[in-house]
Design a protein around this motif. Sequence first.
Motif, PDB file in Angstrom:
ATOM      1  N   TYR A 248      -1.934  16.320  -6.375  1.00  0.00           N
ATOM      2  CA  TYR A 248      -3.256  15.724  -6.605  1.00  0.00           C
ATOM      3  C   TYR A 248      -3.167  14.326  -7.225  1.00  0.00           C
ATOM      4  CZ  TYR A 248      -4.940  20.454  -5.699  1.00  0.00           C
ATOM      5  OH  TYR A 248      -5.204  21.675  -5.113  1.00  0.00           O
ATOM      6  N   ASP A 249      -1.965  13.775  -7.310  1.00  0.00           N
ATOM      7  CA  ASP A 249      -1.749  12.450  -7.878  1.00  0.00           C
ATOM      8  C   ASP A 249      -2.129  11.398  -6.835  1.00  0.00           C
ATOM      9  OD1 ASP A 249      -0.704   9.999  -8.786  1.00  0.00           O
ATOM     10  OD2 ASP A 249       0.983  10.970  -9.787  1.00  0.00           O
ATOM     11  N   ARG A 250      -3.286  10.814  -6.988  1.00  0.00           N
ATOM     12  CA  ARG A 250      -3.790   9.889  -5.968  1.00  0.00           C
ATOM     13  C   ARG A 250      -2.974   8.602  -5.884  1.00  0.00           C
ATOM     14  NH1 ARG A 250     -10.294  10.247  -5.175  1.00  0.00           N
ATOM     15  NH2 ARG A 250     -10.478  12.525  -5.244  1.00  0.00           N
ATOM     16  N   GLU A 251      -2.482   8.130  -7.007  1.00  0.00           N
ATOM     17  CA  GLU A 251      -1.664   6.922  -6.978  1.00  0.00           C
ATOM     18  C   GLU A 251      -0.359   7.185  -6.241  1.00  0.00           C
ATOM     19  OE1 GLU A 251      -0.439   3.070  -7.308  1.00  0.00           O
ATOM     20  OE2 GLU A 251      -2.435   3.933  -7.601  1.00  0.00           O
ATOM     21  N   LEU A 252       0.245   8.347  -6.483  1.00  0.00           N
ATOM     22  CA  LEU A 252       1.462   8.719  -5.758  1.00  0.00           C
ATOM     23  C   LEU A 252       1.176   8.832  -4.264  1.00  0.00           C
ATOM     24  CD1 LEU A 252       4.409   9.632  -5.725  1.00  0.00           C
ATOM     25  CD2 LEU A 252       3.610  11.972  -6.209  1.00  0.00           C
ATOM     26  N   ALA A 253       0.030   9.402  -3.909  1.00  0.00           N
ATOM     27  CA  ALA A 253      -0.336   9.532  -2.498  1.00  0.00           C
ATOM     28  C   ALA A 253      -0.495   8.175  -1.843  1.00  0.00           C
ATOM     29  CB  ALA A 253      -1.627  10.344  -2.368  1.00  0.00           C
ATOM     30  N   ARG A 254      -1.107   7.237  -2.545  1.00  0.00           N
ATOM     31  CA  ARG A 254      -1.288   5.889  -1.987  1.00  0.00           C
ATOM     32  C   ARG A 254       0.059   5.188  -1.798  1.00  0.00           C
ATOM     33  NH1 ARG A 254      -6.079   6.078  -5.256  1.00  0.00           N
ATOM     34  NH2 ARG A 254      -4.968   5.234  -7.058  1.00  0.00           N
ATOM     35  N   LYS A 255       0.950   5.366  -2.749  1.00  0.00           N
ATOM     36  CA  LYS A 255       2.269   4.749  -2.621  1.00  0.00           C
ATOM     37  C   LYS A 255       3.055   5.366  -1.466  1.00  0.00           C
ATOM     38  CE  LYS A 255       2.732   3.298  -7.454  1.00  0.00           C
ATOM     39  NZ  LYS A 255       3.451   3.485  -8.737  1.00  0.00           N
ATOM     40  N   LEU A 256       2.987   6.689  -1.352  1.00  0.00           N
ATOM     41  CA  LEU A 256       3.652   7.349  -0.232  1.00  0.00           C
ATOM     42  C   LEU A 256       3.084   6.855   1.087  1.00  0.00           C
ATOM     43  CD1 LEU A 256       5.478   9.551   1.018  1.00  0.00           C
ATOM     44  CD2 LEU A 256       3.562  11.160   0.725  1.00  0.00           C
ATOM     45  N   TRP A 257       1.787   6.667   1.145  1.00  0.00           N
ATOM     46  CA  TRP A 257       1.141   6.177   2.367  1.00  0.00           C
ATOM     47  C   TRP A 257       1.688   4.801   2.734  1.00  0.00           C
ATOM     48  CZ3 TRP A 257      -2.826   8.821   5.034  1.00  0.00           C
ATOM     49  CH2 TRP A 257      -3.404   8.101   6.087  1.00  0.00           C
ATOM     50  N   ARG A 258       1.761   3.900   1.764  1.00  0.00           N
ATOM     51  CA  ARG A 258       2.257   2.547   2.048  1.00  0.00           C
ATOM     52  C   ARG A 258       3.708   2.579   2.525  1.00  0.00           C
ATOM     53  NH1 ARG A 258      -0.758   1.280  -2.696  1.00  0.00           N
ATOM     54  NH2 ARG A 258       1.128   1.338  -3.992  1.00  0.00           N
ATOM     55  N   ILE A 259       4.519   3.403   1.889  1.00  0.00           N
ATOM     56  CA  ILE A 259       5.923   3.503   2.296  1.00  0.00           C
ATOM     57  C   ILE A 259       6.031   4.082   3.709  1.00  0.00           C
ATOM     58  CG2 ILE A 259       8.106   4.679   1.815  1.00  0.00           C
ATOM     59  CD1 ILE A 259       7.326   4.517  -1.186  1.00  0.00           C
ATOM     60  N   SER A 260       5.206   5.060   4.018  1.00  0.00           N
ATOM     61  CA  SER A 260       5.232   5.686   5.341  1.00  0.00           C
ATOM     62  C   SER A 260       4.843   4.682   6.420  1.00  0.00           C
ATOM     63  CB  SER A 260       4.290   6.896   5.377  1.00  0.00           C
ATOM     64  OG  SER A 260       4.671   7.862   4.408  1.00  0.00           O
ATOM     65  N   VAL A 261       3.878   3.835   6.136  1.00  0.00           N
ATOM     66  CA  VAL A 261       3.496   2.775   7.075  1.00  0.00           C
ATOM     67  C   VAL A 261       4.662   1.830   7.303  1.00  0.00           C
ATOM     68  CG1 VAL A 261       2.020   0.743   7.382  1.00  0.00           C
ATOM     69  CG2 VAL A 261       1.027   2.911   6.600  1.00  0.00           C
ATOM     70  N   GLU A 262       5.320   1.433   6.227  1.00  0.00           N
ATOM     71  CA  GLU A 262       6.443   0.503   6.344  1.00  0.00           C
ATOM     72  C   GLU A 262       7.594   1.108   7.144  1.00  0.00           C
ATOM     73  OE1 GLU A 262       7.409  -0.394   2.327  1.00  0.00           O
ATOM     74  OE2 GLU A 262       5.536  -1.484   1.957  1.00  0.00           O
ATOM     75  N   LEU A 263       7.884   2.373   6.913  1.00  0.00           N
ATOM     76  CA  LEU A 263       9.018   3.005   7.577  1.00  0.00           C
ATOM     77  C   LEU A 263       8.750   3.282   9.050  1.00  0.00           C
ATOM     78  CD1 LEU A 263      10.125   5.536   4.800  1.00  0.00           C
ATOM     79  CD2 LEU A 263      11.338   3.473   5.503  1.00  0.00           C
ATOM     80  N   THR A 264       7.548   3.702   9.380  1.00  0.00           N
ATOM     81  CA  THR A 264       7.238   4.081  10.768  1.00  0.00           C
ATOM     82  C   THR A 264       6.717   2.919  11.596  1.00  0.00           C
ATOM     83  OG1 THR A 264       4.967   4.730  10.217  1.00  0.00           O
ATOM     84  CG2 THR A 264       6.682   6.440  10.067  1.00  0.00           C
ATOM     85  N   GLY A 265       6.210   1.877  10.936  1.00  0.00           N
ATOM     86  CA  GLY A 265       5.573   0.793  11.664  1.00  0.00           C
ATOM     87  C   GLY A 265       4.217   1.166  12.215  1.00  0.00           C
ATOM     88  N   VAL A 266       3.687   2.296  11.766  1.00  0.00           N
ATOM     89  CA  VAL A 266       2.384   2.796  12.227  1.00  0.00           C
ATOM     90  C   VAL A 266       1.347   2.510  11.160  1.00  0.00           C
ATOM     91  CG1 VAL A 266       1.055   4.873  12.725  1.00  0.00           C
ATOM     92  CG2 VAL A 266       3.332   4.586  13.703  1.00  0.00           C
ATOM     93  N   SER A 267       0.289   1.821  11.528  1.00  0.00           N
ATOM     94  CA  SER A 267      -0.751   1.466  10.576  1.00  0.00           C
ATOM     95  C   SER A 267      -2.075   2.090  10.995  1.00  0.00           C
ATOM     96  CB  SER A 267      -0.896  -0.057  10.491  1.00  0.00           C
ATOM     97  OG  SER A 267      -1.895  -0.420   9.568  1.00  0.00           O
TER      98      SER A 267
END
Length: 315
Positions: A286-305
């Motif tokens: 439920y850590d929203r800041e952690l979720a947002r950071k994971l989201w940004r990293i996932s975008v960077e790694l996959t190239g999917v936005s």
Amino acid sequence: MPNQSGRRIVITGANSGLGFEATKAFARKGGEVVMACRDRGRGERARDEILTEVPDADLVVERCDLADLDSIEAFADRLQEAYNELDVLCNNAGVMAIPYRETADGFERQFGVNHLGHFALTEQLLDLLAAPDAESRVVTHASEIHERGEIDPERLVSRIAGEDAKHSYDKWDAYGRSKLANVLFAYELNRRLDDAGMNVTSLTCHPGYADTNLQRRGPKLSGSAIRERLASLANRLFAQPSERGSLPLLYAATAADIEGGEYIGPGGLLNMRGYPERQRSSEASYDRELARKLWRISVELTGVSYEFDSHTTSA
């Protein structure tokens, strides 16, 4: 489970285990199921097996390797050409506690398949899920093991890509990390869909302890026949049948009273078996800041936005 006639469902990992049982259940209720499978031959054999029990099942087998971003994109392109809308995406496929392996794109395989592959797939099917007049769902299969998962955003990339990932690898830590990522993703996706005013909801579920091939695959890949036999024995003694293990996924995908951002699991002994109910996931999920950071990293790694503005409906 309500009638599914007229509904189109995509299930990853549909050829075995929980995905196979969910496919069969949807087919019995009249749904059209796109079986997204890494191995097309295994997918076709699974389809033929279901047809012996459900002769009028509406099943389509498509190849989709979640360990390969190019395969995911090609799969999504084929669906975009074939269909105008989807009703449910079941992010079900996964690997558990396997020896160190990498995906085609160089990611640690458990994180790459369980999280990054589904992260990319969901975005590339979002246009179909957000079709006008649809009320669609994305259901991401997690695990109770997510409770032992830890994600340090500052170290995440080094732990899932490159030499550092290999040298620091622990198969159960890696599995827990990927499953925590599943829950964080499901919740963050639902928040972003809601903010964009889209008619798509996202939620997550876990099967408890269900008898599938997942428990045996790790020992098999490690070359340990003894541990493979022990895993099979433990499944026979303690696990619920895979049909029961698929119930939280089916409930999350079809129940009329379900809401986005919920976590569904079996409500029996230690949440390992029984009928589905709403539950609470780990505090970290439920850590929203952690979720947002994971989201940004996932975008960077996959190239999917995720371009949510372009998907927003008039409503």
